[in-house]
Design a protein around this motif. Structure first.
Motif, PDB file in Angstrom:
ATOM      1  N   ILE A 417      28.054  21.384  21.179  1.00  0.00           N
ATOM      2  CA  ILE A 417      28.819  20.730  22.238  1.00  0.00           C
ATOM      3  C   ILE A 417      30.299  21.088  22.124  1.00  0.00           C
ATOM      4  CG2 ILE A 417      29.480  18.514  23.259  1.00  0.00           C
ATOM      5  CD1 ILE A 417      26.918  17.322  22.042  1.00  0.00           C
ATOM      6  N   LEU A 418      30.909  21.357  23.280  1.00  0.00           N
ATOM      7  CA  LEU A 418      32.362  21.519  23.377  1.00  0.00           C
ATOM      8  C   LEU A 418      32.859  20.512  24.399  1.00  0.00           C
ATOM      9  CD1 LEU A 418      34.768  23.327  22.376  1.00  0.00           C
ATOM     10  CD2 LEU A 418      34.445  24.675  24.450  1.00  0.00           C
ATOM     11  N   GLU A 419      33.870  19.738  24.032  1.00  0.00           N
ATOM     12  CA  GLU A 419      34.355  18.676  24.910  1.00  0.00           C
ATOM     13  C   GLU A 419      35.874  18.585  24.807  1.00  0.00           C
ATOM     14  OE1 GLU A 419      35.551  15.993  23.159  1.00  0.00           O
ATOM     15  OE2 GLU A 419      34.378  15.838  21.310  1.00  0.00           O
ATOM     16  N   PRO A 420      36.527  17.758  25.630  1.00  0.00           N
ATOM     17  CA  PRO A 420      37.984  17.792  25.700  1.00  0.00           C
ATOM     18  C   PRO A 420      38.710  17.700  24.367  1.00  0.00           C
ATOM     19  CG  PRO A 420      37.145  16.527  27.533  1.00  0.00           C
ATOM     20  CD  PRO A 420      35.954  16.872  26.667  1.00  0.00           C
ATOM     21  N   ARG A 421      38.203  16.880  23.453  1.00  0.00           N
ATOM     22  CA  ARG A 421      38.884  16.751  22.157  1.00  0.00           C
ATOM     23  C   ARG A 421      38.809  18.044  21.355  1.00  0.00           C
ATOM     24  NH1 ARG A 421      35.624  11.510  20.235  1.00  0.00           N
ATOM     25  NH2 ARG A 421      34.009  12.974  20.921  1.00  0.00           N
ATOM     26  N   THR A 422      37.635  18.684  21.349  1.00  0.00           N
ATOM     27  CA  THR A 422      37.505  19.924  20.574  1.00  0.00           C
ATOM     28  C   THR A 422      38.124  21.114  21.303  1.00  0.00           C
ATOM     29  OG1 THR A 422      35.226  20.063  21.438  1.00  0.00           O
ATOM     30  CG2 THR A 422      35.514  19.247  19.191  1.00  0.00           C
ATOM     31  N   ILE A 423      38.176  21.052  22.636  1.00  0.00           N
ATOM     32  CA  ILE A 423      38.901  22.098  23.369  1.00  0.00           C
ATOM     33  C   ILE A 423      40.372  22.068  22.965  1.00  0.00           C
ATOM     34  CG2 ILE A 423      39.742  22.771  25.665  1.00  0.00           C
ATOM     35  CD1 ILE A 423      36.994  21.880  26.769  1.00  0.00           C
ATOM     36  N   GLU A 424      40.925  20.866  22.854  1.00  0.00           N
ATOM     37  CA  GLU A 424      42.336  20.740  22.467  1.00  0.00           C
ATOM     38  C   GLU A 424      42.558  21.199  21.032  1.00  0.00           C
ATOM     39  OE1 GLU A 424      46.135  17.779  22.837  1.00  0.00           O
ATOM     40  OE2 GLU A 424      44.137  16.898  23.102  1.00  0.00           O
ATOM     41  N   SER A 425      41.666  20.812  20.124  1.00  0.00           N
ATOM     42  CA  SER A 425      41.878  21.166  18.714  1.00  0.00           C
ATOM     43  C   SER A 425      41.662  22.654  18.459  1.00  0.00           C
ATOM     44  CB  SER A 425      40.943  20.342  17.822  1.00  0.00           C
ATOM     45  OG  SER A 425      39.575  20.646  18.080  1.00  0.00           O
ATOM     46  N   LYS A 426      40.735  23.279  19.199  1.00  0.00           N
ATOM     47  CA  LYS A 426      40.446  24.697  18.966  1.00  0.00           C
ATOM     48  C   LYS A 426      41.399  25.632  19.700  1.00  0.00           C
ATOM     49  CE  LYS A 426      35.472  24.368  17.982  1.00  0.00           C
ATOM     50  NZ  LYS A 426      34.111  24.813  18.401  1.00  0.00           N
ATOM     51  N   THR A 427      41.927  25.191  20.849  1.00  0.00           N
ATOM     52  CA  THR A 427      42.731  26.098  21.670  1.00  0.00           C
ATOM     53  C   THR A 427      44.145  25.593  21.923  1.00  0.00           C
ATOM     54  OG1 THR A 427      42.058  25.138  23.798  1.00  0.00           O
ATOM     55  CG2 THR A 427      40.614  26.814  22.845  1.00  0.00           C
ATOM     56  N   SER A 428      44.507  24.461  21.328  1.00  0.00           N
ATOM     57  CA  SER A 428      45.844  23.871  21.512  1.00  0.00           C
ATOM     58  C   SER A 428      46.153  23.566  22.973  1.00  0.00           C
ATOM     59  CB  SER A 428      46.936  24.788  20.929  1.00  0.00           C
ATOM     60  OG  SER A 428      46.825  24.873  19.540  1.00  0.00           O
ATOM     61  N   SER A 429      45.127  23.346  23.789  1.00  0.00           N
ATOM     62  CA  SER A 429      45.332  23.009  25.193  1.00  0.00           C
ATOM     63  C   SER A 429      45.662  21.525  25.307  1.00  0.00           C
ATOM     64  CB  SER A 429      44.074  23.316  26.008  1.00  0.00           C
ATOM     65  OG  SER A 429      43.759  24.688  25.935  1.00  0.00           O
ATOM     66  N   ALA A 430      46.816  21.195  25.867  1.00  0.00           N
ATOM     67  CA  ALA A 430      47.249  19.806  25.960  1.00  0.00           C
ATOM     68  C   ALA A 430      46.200  18.957  26.658  1.00  0.00           C
ATOM     69  CB  ALA A 430      48.576  19.723  26.709  1.00  0.00           C
TER      70      ALA A 430
END
Length: 489
Positions: A417-430
């Motif tokens: 699973i990829l979700e908003p929290r892990t998208i932010e932690s993996k890609t530094s996307s605010a």
């Protein structure tokens, strides 16, 4: 002695920037916090299944090819792709299904026979899309909006006379409802707002430019998968002397006397003649530029939507599914209201399923499929994501079961699973937003950060969170616009 460029982040725009600056004769070093290049454009391998982790649609392949030609290379010797005959398969709860053929005549006939919508309206929609592209692409996609010359060049002056026809004063949904009589076709063309994380009921109709890329120009698939865009350009960059430092998180951009002079990574200070930031603009100002003047209005802009993705290994082949598939919500307006106004997930979400094993069989074991199963969700505002994800998973499976007449749970062999929290932690996307600031108003194009800093000399920006926007083509163009600003004099 060569001038040195330091690039923060090896997302696709960071790699493209490295290539363009190397072609200008600069010494280039790239610093990446992760152990791999590509940012969102990476891959996942699980027990015999391979998934492209992020962007799944490939358009404007010439933007990739151009990077090879900078060095006198023949692109097809290094990177191969094929044009899709079917852009997407669409499914509704009432049993309606259509195939969006790349051939406009076939697509128009399909819409007329399956939905009763005059095929001529599809042609009008794509002519409209082509018109918007002709007048806005040279202005918004290929030039900096933050340079005076952009607004005084002949192309811009020509476009000013067409503003009323470019969709600036209405929403995407309004424009589509005026053109189509069948709500299903309105919904189909409204979905293009999601290509940059927007709401079709708020975003300007100028975003009707997007279907032009998919239909009039074409949708494609890299023969080795989307991740090969990253890998082929990464190999090219290394062959041209670009140095990559992985597991090298940048702590600070060093600024002296109003000029970027280097970076701090770990306990090292690396000096350079210019710095290019490929990190999400908002998080960059909050972290590596925290000591510098903050562009508060830009930082406070609403963010785009995020995504919830289930990477599922499926122990069955579904012949009715293509590379791209959409299972539509029964109430699109309410779905977007949940995403952008309630910060939640509607119980009946639109489900996108990307299956690369349709074109690349070795991405799944024999008799199986690799499902990249995604829904649009709000960005991270502190919601109870564990509960939201559990509920969404049930609702997605239920929807797939109804429309495809199957028992999906019993077919899921692997899951990640990829979700908003892990998208932010993996890609530094605010906030885990996929496309930086939202495009849900007519001034959105002007509310993206420029490709340079107006207050710090020798500091430049590229990537999906700055001009011209998110997605692979625009990220590549951000690198081009940025590089054209740099003079070696």
């Amino acid at each position: 002695m060569k001038k040195k460029a330091l690039i923060i982040g090896s997302g696709i725009a960071g790699i493209a920037s490295a290539l363009r600056l190397a072609a200008k004769g600069l010494e280039v070093e790239v610093f990446e916090a992760n152990s791999y290049p590509g940012g969102k454009l990476s891959e996942i391998e699980i027990k015999g299944y391979r998934f492209d982790a992020g962007p799944s649609l490939f358009t404007l392949p010439e933007q990739v090819e151009e990077l090879f030609r900078l060095f006198g290379k023949i692109p097809e010797d290094y990177f191969e792709y094929t044009q899709l005959e079917v852009a997407c398969n669409y499914f509704w709860e009432d049993g309606k299904r259509i195939q969006a053929f790349a051939d406009l005549g076939r697509f128009a006939d399909e819409v007329e026979s399956k939905l009763g919508e005059p095929g001529g309206n599809v042609r009008k929609a794509l002519q409209r899309s082509s018109f918007i592209y002709e007048h806005l692409a040279p202005l918004f996609m290929h030039r900096s909006l933050h340079k005076f010359g952009t607004w005084t060049n002949p192309q811009a002056l020509k476009s000013y006379l067409k503003m009323g026809k470019l969709g600036i004063f209405s929403t995407m949904n309004q424009a589509n409802e005026e053109l189509f009589s069948n709500p299903k076709l309105v919904q189909l063309f409204n979905r293009y707002a999601t290509y940059n994380g927007s709401d079709p009921y708020q975003t300007p109709a100028t975003l009707n430019i997007i279907p032009h890329l998919e239909f009039n120009i074409g949708a494609y698939f890299p023969k080795k998968g989307m991740h090969d865009i990253t890998q082929s350009l990464f190999r090219l960059a290394k062959s041209q002397g670009v140095t990559f430092h992985f597991n090298s998180k940048v702590e600070e951009i060093l600024v002296e006397n109003g000029k970027a002079v280097g970076i701090k990574a770990g306990d090292q200070e690396i000096m350079g003649d210019l710095v290019v930031n490929n990190m999400d603009m908002v998080n960059a100002y909050k972290t590596i530029l925290r000591k510098q003047k903050q562009p508060k209005k830009l930082l406070e802009q609403p963010k785009s939507s995020s995504a919830l993705i289930f990477y599922w290994g499926i122990k069955k082949v579904f012949p009715e599914l293509e590379l791209h598939n959409i299972l539509f919500s029964e109430d699109y307006r309410t779905e977007f209201s949940h995403i952008f106004k309630k910060g939640s997930i509607y119980y009946d979400p639109t489900v996108y399923i990307n299956i690369t094993s349709v074109h690349k069989p070795d991405d799944a074991p024999e008799g199986c499929m690799n499902w990249f199963t995604m829904i649009n969700v709000p960005n991270n505002q502190g919601q109870d994501w564990d509960q939201l994800i559990a509920e969404a998973r049930k609702n997605i499976i239920s929807k797939v079961n109804r429309i495809l007449n199957t028992d999906l749970e019993s077919l899921i062999e692997v899951e990640e699973i990829l979700e908003p929290r892990t998208i932010e932690s993996k890609t530094s996307s605010a906030q885990g937003a996929l496309y930086g600031n939202s495009s849900n108003n007519r001034f959105a194009a002007f509310l993206r950060h420029a490709n340079y800093s107006s207050s710090i000399k020798n500091l430049y920006f590229c990537g999906g969170s700055v001009h011209p926007g998110g997605g692979i083509p625009l990220s590549l163009l951000s690198a081009k616009i940025m590089s054209e600003m740099i003079s070696l004099q």
